[in-house]
Design a protein around this motif. Structure first.
Motif, PDB file in Angstrom:
ATOM      1  N   LEU A  11       0.824  -1.202   0.000  1.00  0.00           N
ATOM      2  CA  LEU A  11       0.000   0.000   0.000  1.00  0.00           C
ATOM      3  C   LEU A  11       0.861   1.256   0.000  1.00  0.00           C
ATOM      4  CD1 LEU A  11      -2.811   1.361   0.258  1.00  0.00           C
ATOM      5  CD2 LEU A  11      -2.527   1.188   2.734  1.00  0.00           C
ATOM      6  N   VAL A  12       1.885   1.285   0.851  1.00  0.00           N
ATOM      7  CA  VAL A  12       2.795   2.438   0.895  1.00  0.00           C
ATOM      8  C   VAL A  12       3.484   2.613  -0.455  1.00  0.00           C
ATOM      9  CG1 VAL A  12       4.915   3.351   1.919  1.00  0.00           C
ATOM     10  CG2 VAL A  12       3.139   2.396   3.384  1.00  0.00           C
ATOM     11  N   ALA A  13       3.945   1.510  -1.049  1.00  0.00           N
ATOM     12  CA  ALA A  13       4.638   1.590  -2.341  1.00  0.00           C
ATOM     13  C   ALA A  13       3.705   2.051  -3.455  1.00  0.00           C
ATOM     14  CB  ALA A  13       5.247   0.235  -2.681  1.00  0.00           C
ATOM     15  N   CYS A  56       5.570   8.024   3.531  1.00  0.00           N
ATOM     16  CA  CYS A  56       5.139   8.579   2.261  1.00  0.00           C
ATOM     17  C   CYS A  56       4.300   9.824   2.560  1.00  0.00           C
ATOM     18  CB  CYS A  56       4.322   7.532   1.522  1.00  0.00           C
ATOM     19  SG  CYS A  56       3.738   8.068  -0.073  1.00  0.00           S
ATOM     20  N   GLN A  57       4.800  10.993   2.171  1.00  0.00           N
ATOM     21  CA  GLN A  57       4.090  12.258   2.377  1.00  0.00           C
ATOM     22  C   GLN A  57       3.253  12.502   1.121  1.00  0.00           C
ATOM     23  OE1 GLN A  57       4.677  14.243   5.320  1.00  0.00           O
ATOM     24  NE2 GLN A  57       2.833  15.296   4.677  1.00  0.00           N
ATOM     25  N   PHE A  58       1.915  12.375   1.224  1.00  0.00           N
ATOM     26  CA  PHE A  58       1.048  12.508   0.057  1.00  0.00           C
ATOM     27  C   PHE A  58       0.874  13.954  -0.374  1.00  0.00           C
ATOM     28  CE2 PHE A  58      -0.348   8.582   2.166  1.00  0.00           C
ATOM     29  CZ  PHE A  58       0.014   7.707   1.169  1.00  0.00           C
ATOM     30  N   PHE A  62      -1.453  14.939   4.620  1.00  0.00           N
ATOM     31  CA  PHE A  62      -1.518  13.511   4.926  1.00  0.00           C
ATOM     32  C   PHE A  62      -0.193  12.811   4.669  1.00  0.00           C
ATOM     33  CE2 PHE A  62      -5.853  14.679   3.728  1.00  0.00           C
ATOM     34  CZ  PHE A  62      -6.554  14.232   4.838  1.00  0.00           C
ATOM     35  N   ALA A  63       0.117  11.846   5.560  1.00  0.00           N
ATOM     36  CA  ALA A  63       1.283  10.979   5.384  1.00  0.00           C
ATOM     37  C   ALA A  63       0.949   9.603   5.945  1.00  0.00           C
ATOM     38  CB  ALA A  63       2.508  11.553   6.093  1.00  0.00           C
ATOM     39  N   LEU A  64       1.638   8.599   5.444  1.00  0.00           N
ATOM     40  CA  LEU A  64       1.489   7.231   5.913  1.00  0.00           C
ATOM     41  C   LEU A  64       2.880   6.684   6.207  1.00  0.00           C
ATOM     42  CD1 LEU A  64      -0.590   4.889   6.308  1.00  0.00           C
ATOM     43  CD2 LEU A  64      -0.026   4.178   3.984  1.00  0.00           C
ATOM     44  N   MET A  96       1.058   3.887  10.609  1.00  0.00           N
ATOM     45  CA  MET A  96       0.415   5.101  11.115  1.00  0.00           C
ATOM     46  C   MET A  96      -0.035   6.018   9.984  1.00  0.00           C
ATOM     47  SD  MET A  96       0.871   4.910  14.521  1.00  0.00           S
ATOM     48  CE  MET A  96       0.749   6.583  15.140  1.00  0.00           C
ATOM     49  N   LEU A  97      -1.211   6.606  10.153  1.00  0.00           N
ATOM     50  CA  LEU A  97      -1.689   7.677   9.292  1.00  0.00           C
ATOM     51  C   LEU A  97      -1.498   8.972  10.057  1.00  0.00           C
ATOM     52  CD1 LEU A  97      -3.206   8.750   6.772  1.00  0.00           C
ATOM     53  CD2 LEU A  97      -5.313   8.449   8.095  1.00  0.00           C
TER      54      LEU A  97
END
Length: 190
Positions: A11-13, A56-58, A62-64, A96-97
């Protein structure tokens, strides 16, 4: 368990294609933990936490992240006659979200899987008394300036950490309760 971790990594990738950037964040800090449930007179025990998170900074909001953290947990028993530490160490995998309502200030929530590394009461191993896995819900706040991140979390233990024989003897479940304060450094990957 392995499938869930692999799905989170995938999911992160996958989501990173539309992201502002990927980063890795080495981090270290302190824990303050105890065990809750049908246990008597257990106090908080200080410990160490260290590891890294891949994030991952969207966008700005938001980041995950998914991480691997070695965490010294447990509890302290201290009355007039007896004093000892219950040392229970885990390799925790938090996913973490993070939501940033204001720049530099984050609110975090997620899921954390723990894998028991060792358990001792004083010098005696009590690893056989504990379950091999732990599940908790981490919630927290972070303050990030430049690439430095201060992170405060509380891990709400949901699973029974002692084996069935101990749980039956106590008549209840025993859960982890952990406060964690870390400092980390975000290293951009692209």
């Amino acid at each position: 368990m392995k499938k869930l971790i692999m799905m989170a990594a995938l999911l992160v990738a996958t989501l990173s294609a539309s992201a502002q950037g990927m980063f890795i964040k080495p981090m270290a800090g302190a824990t303050l933990s105890t065990q809750t449930g049908d246990v008597v007179d257990l106090k908080y025990r200080p410990g160490f936490v260290g590891g890294a998170e891949l994030g991952c900074q969207f966008n700005d909001y938001f980041a995950l992240t998914a991480g691997a953290l070695y965490s010294m947990q447990g509890a302290r028993f201290d009355n007039d006659k007896t004093k000892y530490n219950i040392n229970v160490d885990y390799l925790n995998v938090p996913i973490m979200l993070a939501v940033y309502p204001v720049k530099e200030f984050g609110i975090k929530v997620g899921a954390q899987f723990g894998f028991l590394m060792k358990a001792k009461e004083g010098d005696e191993s009590i690893k056989d008394s504990y379950n091999k896995h732990d599940f908790s819900i981490p919630v927290g706040l972070s303050y990030e300036f430049d690439e430095v991140a201060l992170d405060f979390r509380y891990n709400i233990g949901l699973s029974n950490i002692v084996n069935k024989d101990i749980a039956d003897a106590l008549g209840n479940k025993v859960k982890n309760s952990v406060f964690m304060l870390t400092i980390g450094y975000k290293i951009p990957l692209y």
